[in-house]
Structures are given as C-alpha cells and as structure tokens.
Design a protein around this motif. Structure first.
Motif, PDB file in Angstrom:
ATOM      1  N   SER A   1      29.722 -12.049 -51.023  1.00 35.17           N
ATOM      2  CA  SER A   1      29.772 -11.862 -49.573  1.00 35.17           C
ATOM      3  C   SER A   1      28.424 -11.340 -49.081  1.00 35.17           C
ATOM      4  O   SER A   1      27.569 -10.961 -49.881  1.00 35.17           O
ATOM      5  CB  SER A   1      30.881 -10.882 -49.180  1.00 35.17           C
ATOM      6  N   PHE A   2      28.277 -11.334 -47.755  1.00 38.81           N
ATOM      7  CA  PHE A   2      27.067 -10.814 -47.116  1.00 38.81           C
ATOM      8  C   PHE A   2      27.422  -9.723 -46.123  1.00 38.81           C
ATOM      9  O   PHE A   2      28.515  -9.713 -45.551  1.00 38.81           O
ATOM     10  CB  PHE A   2      26.337 -11.924 -46.337  1.00 38.81           C
ATOM     11  N   VAL A   3      26.466  -8.845 -45.908  1.00 34.31           N
ATOM     12  CA  VAL A   3      26.524  -7.836 -44.855  1.00 34.31           C
ATOM     13  C   VAL A   3      25.320  -8.065 -43.968  1.00 34.31           C
ATOM     14  O   VAL A   3      24.219  -8.333 -44.460  1.00 34.31           O
ATOM     15  CB  VAL A   3      26.470  -6.405 -45.455  1.00 34.31           C
ATOM     16  N   LEU A   4      25.516  -7.971 -42.650  1.00 31.09           N
ATOM     17  CA  LEU A   4      24.411  -8.052 -41.696  1.00 31.09           C
ATOM     18  C   LEU A   4      24.408  -6.777 -40.862  1.00 31.09           C
ATOM     19  O   LEU A   4      25.429  -6.428 -40.271  1.00 31.09           O
ATOM     20  CB  LEU A   4      24.553  -9.268 -40.777  1.00 31.09           C
ATOM     21  N   ILE A   5      23.275  -6.104 -40.841  1.00 30.82           N
ATOM     22  CA  ILE A   5      23.090  -4.916 -40.010  1.00 30.82           C
ATOM     23  C   ILE A   5      21.848  -5.140 -39.163  1.00 30.82           C
ATOM     24  O   ILE A   5      20.797  -5.525 -39.684  1.00 30.82           O
ATOM     25  CB  ILE A   5      22.930  -3.641 -40.861  1.00 30.82           C
TER      26      ILE A   5
ATOM     27  N   LEU B   1      14.421  -9.600 -41.267  1.00 29.94           N
ATOM     28  CA  LEU B   1      13.717 -10.286 -40.193  1.00 29.94           C
ATOM     29  C   LEU B   1      13.542  -9.260 -39.081  1.00 29.94           C
ATOM     30  O   LEU B   1      14.497  -8.584 -38.711  1.00 29.94           O
ATOM     31  CB  LEU B   1      14.556 -11.471 -39.712  1.00 29.94           C
ATOM     32  N   ILE B   2      12.324  -9.150 -38.552  1.00 33.66           N
ATOM     33  CA  ILE B   2      12.055  -8.151 -37.522  1.00 33.66           C
ATOM     34  C   ILE B   2      11.646  -8.844 -36.239  1.00 33.66           C
ATOM     35  O   ILE B   2      10.703  -9.622 -36.211  1.00 33.66           O
ATOM     36  CB  ILE B   2      10.939  -7.180 -37.982  1.00 33.66           C
TER      37      ILE B   2
ATOM     38  N   ARG C   1      11.108  -2.297 -32.466  1.00 31.61           N
ATOM     39  CA  ARG C   1      11.314  -3.248 -33.557  1.00 31.61           C
ATOM     40  C   ARG C   1      12.808  -3.327 -33.841  1.00 31.61           C
ATOM     41  O   ARG C   1      13.482  -2.302 -33.932  1.00 31.61           O
ATOM     42  CB  ARG C   1      10.598  -2.784 -34.822  1.00 31.61           C
ATOM     43  N   TYR C   2      13.306  -4.552 -33.992  1.00 30.26           N
ATOM     44  CA  TYR C   2      14.726  -4.777 -34.269  1.00 30.26           C
ATOM     45  C   TYR C   2      14.835  -5.422 -35.643  1.00 30.26           C
ATOM     46  O   TYR C   2      14.390  -6.547 -35.844  1.00 30.26           O
ATOM     47  CB  TYR C   2      15.358  -5.621 -33.158  1.00 30.26           C
ATOM     48  N   PHE C   3      15.407  -4.670 -36.580  1.00 32.15           N
ATOM     49  CA  PHE C   3      15.517  -5.095 -37.965  1.00 32.15           C
ATOM     50  C   PHE C   3      16.851  -5.799 -38.183  1.00 32.15           C
ATOM     51  O   PHE C   3      17.911  -5.195 -38.023  1.00 32.15           O
ATOM     52  CB  PHE C   3      15.423  -3.891 -38.900  1.00 32.15           C
ATOM     53  N   TYR C   4      16.792  -7.074 -38.541  1.00 26.83           N
ATOM     54  CA  TYR C   4      17.952  -7.866 -38.927  1.00 26.83           C
ATOM     55  C   TYR C   4      17.959  -7.842 -40.455  1.00 26.83           C
ATOM     56  O   TYR C   4      17.082  -8.427 -41.091  1.00 26.83           O
ATOM     57  CB  TYR C   4      17.835  -9.300 -38.406  1.00 26.83           C
TER      58      TYR C   4
END
Length: 183
Positions: A68-72, A176-177, A139-142
C-alpha cells in the motif's frame, strides 16, 4: 576456437542480463505531477485562491513487496517562511492500493481508489486543503511512502498518528515539492 566464441558470447549475454536486472532493482521511486514541476510554483487553481482542488499525481519505480501507499502533503514553512513555527498538514491518505500509480486532478473523496482511507488535515477535516499561505512563499511537500503492509482502519488519524503506524514498514519514499505565494 568456436568454443571460445560461444563462451564469450554467453558471458556477454549474461552480463547484459545482470546489468538490466540491476537497473530494475535500483530504480528510484519517483513522484511527479503533470500540473507542476518539482521546486516550481503551483498554479493558483490548486490553492485557496483558486478552485482548491488537488493536483494530479503520478508515481513510478515502486519497490517489490509494496502492499500500500501513504500520501502526506504538508507545509513546513507555516506560518511565515522567515520564521516557521509549525508544519501545516494539507492532506493525509493511506492504504492507497499497491496497484494504483496515480491520482487524478481534483480527485473527490468518493472517487479515491477503493480501500483508500483518509486522515485529518490541520483544518481537522478529511480531504485535500490547498495552499493558503498567510505571508511569503511556502513549500508544499507531497510525500509518498511505499509500505510493506496494509494498515488497519486508524479512524481518521492525524499525520503524527499515521507516521507512528508506518514506522518500520516503509520500503521507499518519494517527494515532490510545490511552491506557492499569494499575490
């Protein structure tokens, strides 16, 4: 002479096979978006100044054994990049199926891949909350994590609770930023 040519040709083929397999094994997990490039400005459409929809995301180079994956998505520059005091959480997803390799632009809660669960952002809501910096460029960190497990239902966890749950289960991470500054 023929036997030496045969041996050399077999050695060359074997070397090529090992080289290809090594490249596949060392492939780096990548997270990208067709809507913005890494370390570049995000379109206002994805922010509180626009439609406040999530950008499309795509990933590749997933490690073997991923379940599975987690995205924050978070902003470490809050509230002021010149004097950050906290990290503001914009989106928390977990149990994204290992068979999934993208999320579409503006994905709605009901359209998330089957099995995907959501955590709370810092507005104490589930779902995507776009950039809305009060001052300066943020900055937005994906951050996408490949996990070797499928988590149990954590009942809308915070980022901190989810990070604790995935500790020791991370196979790889991609980042990804995006940048955004209000006008």
């Amino acid at each position: 002479m023929k036997s030496w040519c045969f041996i050399i040709s077999q050695f060359v083929l074997l070397s090529i096979t090992f080289s290809v397999n090594a490249e596949e094994a060392n492939e780096v997990m990548q997270l990208t978006s067709p809507n913005f490039s890494d370390q570049k400005s995000m379109n206002r459409m994805f922010t509180c100044d626009g439609r406040n929809i999530s950008p499309a995301l795509e990933w590749s180079g997933v490690p073997e054994g991923t379940k599975s994956f987690v995205l924050i998505v978070d902003d470490p520059d809050a509230p002021d990049p010149a004097n950050p005091k906290m990290t503001w959480v914009h989106w928390v997803l977990y149990n994204i199926p290992a068979t999934v390799s993208s999320l579409p632009e503006g994905v709605k809660d009901k359209d998330l891949p089957t099995g995907t669960l959501q955590g709370l952002n810092d507005w104490t809501k589930t779902g995507y909350g776009g950039p809305c910096p009060p001052i300066g460029q943020h900055r937005y960190f994906y951050k996408l994590y490949a996990l070797n497990i499928i988590l149990s239902d954590l009942n809308r966890p915070t980022k901190a609770k989810l990070e604790k749950a995935i500790k020791g289960h991370i196979l790889n991470k991609a980042e990804l930023i995006g940048l955004y500054q209000r006008e």
